[in-house]
Design a protein around this motif. Structure first.
Motif, PDB file in Angstrom:
ATOM      1  N   ARG A 148       2.414   6.524   4.847  1.00  0.00           N
ATOM      2  CA  ARG A 148       1.383   6.635   3.841  1.00  0.00           C
ATOM      3  C   ARG A 148       0.812   5.286   3.556  1.00  0.00           C
ATOM      4  O   ARG A 148      -0.520   5.753   2.993  1.00  0.00           O
ATOM      5  CB  ARG A 148       2.441   7.059   2.647  1.00  0.00           C
ATOM      6  CG  ARG A 148       3.052   8.423   2.295  1.00  0.00           C
ATOM      7  CD  ARG A 148       3.839   8.743   0.998  1.00  0.00           C
ATOM      8  NE  ARG A 148       3.135   8.162  -0.064  1.00  0.00           N
ATOM      9  CZ  ARG A 148       2.397   8.848  -0.792  1.00  0.00           C
ATOM     10  NH1 ARG A 148       1.861   9.975  -0.161  1.00  0.00           N
ATOM     11  NH2 ARG A 148       1.732   8.376  -1.844  1.00  0.00           N
ATOM     12  N   ARG A 181      -0.668   3.807   5.638  1.00  0.00           N
ATOM     13  CA  ARG A 181      -1.788   4.139   6.613  1.00  0.00           C
ATOM     14  C   ARG A 181      -2.786   5.293   6.093  1.00  0.00           C
ATOM     15  O   ARG A 181      -3.890   4.973   6.002  1.00  0.00           O
ATOM     16  CB  ARG A 181      -1.606   4.362   8.217  1.00  0.00           C
ATOM     17  CG  ARG A 181      -2.451   4.433   9.007  1.00  0.00           C
ATOM     18  CD  ARG A 181      -2.424   4.402  10.537  1.00  0.00           C
ATOM     19  NE  ARG A 181      -1.395   5.474  10.766  1.00  0.00           N
ATOM     20  CZ  ARG A 181      -1.176   5.613  12.233  1.00  0.00           C
ATOM     21  NH1 ARG A 181      -1.686   4.810  13.165  1.00  0.00           N
ATOM     22  NH2 ARG A 181      -0.282   6.477  12.532  1.00  0.00           N
ATOM     23  N   LYS A 182      -2.106   6.354   5.999  1.00  0.00           N
ATOM     24  CA  LYS A 182      -2.675   7.657   5.851  1.00  0.00           C
ATOM     25  C   LYS A 182      -3.188   7.836   4.540  1.00  0.00           C
ATOM     26  O   LYS A 182      -4.131   8.612   4.096  1.00  0.00           O
ATOM     27  CB  LYS A 182      -1.794   8.840   6.204  1.00  0.00           C
ATOM     28  CG  LYS A 182      -1.615   8.871   7.613  1.00  0.00           C
ATOM     29  CD  LYS A 182      -0.910  10.240   8.150  1.00  0.00           C
ATOM     30  CE  LYS A 182      -0.875  10.225   9.629  1.00  0.00           C
ATOM     31  NZ  LYS A 182      -0.169  11.717   9.831  1.00  0.00           N
ATOM     32  N   ASP A 242      -4.892   3.720   3.365  1.00  0.00           N
ATOM     33  CA  ASP A 242      -5.942   3.571   4.536  1.00  0.00           C
ATOM     34  C   ASP A 242      -5.810   2.003   4.931  1.00  0.00           C
ATOM     35  O   ASP A 242      -6.617   1.257   5.014  1.00  0.00           O
ATOM     36  CB  ASP A 242      -7.449   3.655   3.827  1.00  0.00           C
ATOM     37  CG  ASP A 242      -8.596   3.605   5.011  1.00  0.00           C
ATOM     38  OD1 ASP A 242      -8.128   4.058   6.148  1.00  0.00           O
ATOM     39  OD2 ASP A 242      -9.672   3.228   4.702  1.00  0.00           O
ATOM     40  N   ASP A 295      -4.136  -0.335   7.981  1.00  0.00           N
ATOM     41  CA  ASP A 295      -3.428   0.017   9.116  1.00  0.00           C
ATOM     42  C   ASP A 295      -3.021  -1.441   9.765  1.00  0.00           C
ATOM     43  O   ASP A 295      -2.211  -1.593  10.770  1.00  0.00           O
ATOM     44  CB  ASP A 295      -4.373   0.466  10.258  1.00  0.00           C
ATOM     45  CG  ASP A 295      -3.692   0.834  11.643  1.00  0.00           C
ATOM     46  OD1 ASP A 295      -2.716   1.774  11.440  1.00  0.00           O
ATOM     47  OD2 ASP A 295      -4.120   0.585  12.570  1.00  0.00           O
ATOM     48  N   GLU A 348       7.153  14.327   9.474  1.00  0.00           N
ATOM     49  CA  GLU A 348       6.078  13.769   8.621  1.00  0.00           C
ATOM     50  C   GLU A 348       6.495  13.518   7.313  1.00  0.00           C
ATOM     51  O   GLU A 348       7.368  13.836   6.828  1.00  0.00           O
ATOM     52  CB  GLU A 348       5.030  14.662   8.640  1.00  0.00           C
ATOM     53  CG  GLU A 348       4.328  15.039  10.018  1.00  0.00           C
ATOM     54  CD  GLU A 348       3.514  13.935  10.650  1.00  0.00           C
ATOM     55  OE1 GLU A 348       2.875  13.096   9.738  1.00  0.00           O
ATOM     56  OE2 GLU A 348       3.300  13.914  11.796  1.00  0.00           O
ATOM     57  N   LEU A 393       1.784  13.515   1.342  1.00  0.00           N
ATOM     58  CA  LEU A 393       0.779  12.712   1.377  1.00  0.00           C
ATOM     59  C   LEU A 393      -0.095  12.507   0.152  1.00  0.00           C
ATOM     60  O   LEU A 393      -0.249  11.396  -0.360  1.00  0.00           O
ATOM     61  CB  LEU A 393      -0.191  13.045   2.932  1.00  0.00           C
ATOM     62  CG  LEU A 393       0.532  12.845   4.064  1.00  0.00           C
ATOM     63  CD1 LEU A 393      -0.128  13.327   5.189  1.00  0.00           C
ATOM     64  CD2 LEU A 393       0.791  11.461   4.270  1.00  0.00           C
TER      65      LEU A 393
END
Length: 240
Positions: free
Chosen positions: A131, A133-134, A137, A139, A199, A203
């Motif tokens: 989460r 990263r996705k 945002d 990384d 997963e 999200l």
């Protein structure tokens, strides 16, 4: 015949235990270059992601793991090693909210509210890593937790191609039981990554950091998961 069966069973158990220990050591070896015990040597990153845990045990005793993570987050922020603190934890119950608890203590420690972002859907370490990263945002970030937890979190990040590092905060002296449980947690992480390919449980919308995150009064689940969304999420498995 019984002697052969018992011998065979003992042999199988011994092989399984040896395999578990070897996998545990492999994860430690693979992640070692990305773990920093000395804050002075920690490279600067924009985001420091604090992995949540309960502030108190069920017995009411204060959780030292929590204390060290909060203190580590404060030290990392005040030393300029991170600019924002992303608090990732469990928010699945009305009377248990790890991010809110961490936020309150960080505010008391002098961390400005504008530098704190909360992730209420960090149900597992895998969820927190993915989460970051996705959803947020980010990384390339710093994970803040104990070394044994750093190793599992970083292994997940490396497997998923995420460029993370970890600031390993101190651990309580008596942690033999926790370390033993960690072996099984690592086996679970390997199963999630290589076999089940799991997963995150939830999200949600993209909310990049450092976009300002204003916490509305009375909304406990902002910005990642609202209480209503969590209730709907809980109903889904039972409706199948």
């Amino acid at each position: 015949m019984w002697k052969r069966l018992i011998t065979g069973l003992v042999f199988i158990i011994a092989v399984m235990m040896l395999t578990a220990i070897m996998l545990d050591r492999w994860i430690s070896w693979k992640t070692a270059p990305y773990i920093f015990d000395d804050l002075r040597l920690l490279p600067e990153r924009q985001v420091g992601m604090v992995l949540g845990t309960s502030k108190y045990y069920k017995t009411g005793q204060y959780n030292q793991y929590y204390f060290y993570r909060i203190q580590g987050a404060v030290n990392a922020y005040n030393s300029g090693k991170v600019k924002y603190l992303l608090l990732s934890g469990d928010n699945a119950q009305h009377n248990y909210n790890e991010p809110i608890t961490m936020r309150k203590d960080l505010l008391k420690a002098g961390i400005p509210a504008s530098s704190i972002v909360m992730d209420f859907a960090g149900f597992r370490t895998l969820d927190s890593i993915v989460r970051t990263r996705k959803v947020f945002d980010t990384d390339d970030f710093t994970i803040i937790t104990q070394r044994f937890h750093c190793e599992r979190a970083l292994f997940i990040a490396i497997h998923l191609g995420i460029e993370a590092q970890c600031y390993a905060v101190p651990s309580p002296k008596n942690m033999m039981t926790i370390r033993f449980r960690e072996i099984f947690a690592r086996l679970g992480a390997l199963t999630d990554l290589y076999i089940l390919k799991r997963e995150p449980r939830f999200l949600g919308p993209l909310m990049p950091i450092p976009t300002p995150h204003i916490v509305p009064t009375g909304v406990q689940g902002y910005p990642a998961v609202s209480p209503e969304e969590l209730q709907e999420l809980e109903k889904k498995p039972r409706s199948k």
